[in-house]
Write a protein that holds these residues in place. Structure first.
Motif, PDB file in Angstrom:
ATOM      1  N   TYR A 100      -1.093  -5.829  -7.146  1.00 46.93           N
ATOM      2  CA  TYR A 100      -2.542  -6.034  -7.209  1.00 46.93           C
ATOM      3  C   TYR A 100      -3.220  -4.945  -8.046  1.00 46.93           C
ATOM      4  N   GLN A 104      -5.410  -5.058 -11.471  1.00 48.51           N
ATOM      5  CA  GLN A 104      -6.782  -4.558 -11.511  1.00 48.51           C
ATOM      6  C   GLN A 104      -6.929  -3.483 -12.588  1.00 48.51           C
ATOM      7  N   GLU A 139      -9.347  -3.436  -2.754  1.00 47.83           N
ATOM      8  CA  GLU A 139     -10.264  -4.198  -3.617  1.00 47.83           C
ATOM      9  C   GLU A 139     -11.665  -3.586  -3.592  1.00 47.83           C
TER      10      GLU A 139
END
Length: 231
Positions: A100, A104, A139
């Motif tokens: 992830y 990103q 996130e």
């Protein structure tokens, strides 16, 4: 006879009441897992990642396009395979976060750096935590904590202490005012309500498990610490 009939009626009603309760519990669990899956597979994030990978392919940058495609496929596979399970190993959770964060980083033109460390006290193949519970906090750090920060950093650390498994997620971002009422939920993208629902469900259904979240934030950054008893 009347008492016997009432007794049988009571047993029948109790049986169907229990069945209805168990069915509702199972339905709630299924709906919660669907919500968690949607949190992990954010369409906007996935679209941006694919678009960035496509740009590398057009530039004929085989190394970067191959690397990011590998991260993309690992993340999708882990979410689809593990989202129906209550718990995930530290190894798989780390792999999901690496995939992830790698994507990103691509989406944000490497405007931040990250580290993920597993201390020796943790058995990454054996120790487990709630499935992909860490990703929404990471996130939030990327999208909001490090917003407009030139040299952003995110540090994830897995460690054990006094029988508890901890995961700390630290950033050097803007932080937020913990005194504000709406700060308790951080940001909508955090899906904090879903995470709390996930922990509440696991605390209720898994007798040996207990999970908690502690958040400290200031103008120099935010640290989220997740703690879990043995799963």
């Amino acid at each position: 006879m009347v008492l016997l009939a009432f007794g049988l009626l009571f047993l029948v009603l109790g049986y169907f009441g229990f069945k209805n309760y168990k069915t509702k519990q199972q339905l709630d669990t299924v709906l919660l897992r669907q919500k968690l899956r949607k949190t992990q597979l954010n369409p906007h994030f996935l679209f941006n990642a694919l678009q960035s990978i496509q740009n590398f392919i057009h530039k004929n940058d085989k190394e970067k396009s191959g690397s990011y495609l590998a991260s993309y496929s690992k993340l999708i596979r882990l979410v689809l395979e593990k989202s129906d399970e209550n718990f995930i190993t530290v190894e798989d959770d780390k792999l999901a976060l690496e995939s992830y964060l790698n994507l990103q980083e691509l989406n944000h033109n490497s405007s931040f750096a990250y580290t993920i460390n597993i201390e020796d006290s943790v058995d990454e193949d054996f120790d487990r935590l709630p499935t992909l519970i860490t990703q929404p906090f990471v996130e939030n750090a990327v999208l909001h904590g490090l917003k407009n920060i030139a040299d952003g950093s995110i540090n994830v650390r897995y460690y054990k202490k006094n029988g508890f498994l901890y995961v700390s997620i630290t950033d050097n971002g803007n932080g937020f005012e913990t005194s504000k009422e709406d700060s308790k939920t951080l940001h909508k993208s955090m899906s904090m309500g879903i995470i709390k629902e996930q922990l509440k469900n696991l605390n209720r259904t898994s007798k040996s498990f207990n999970g908690d979240i502690h958040i400290e934030s200031s103008s120099t950054g935010t640290q989220v610490t997740l703690s879990f008893t043995a799963a």
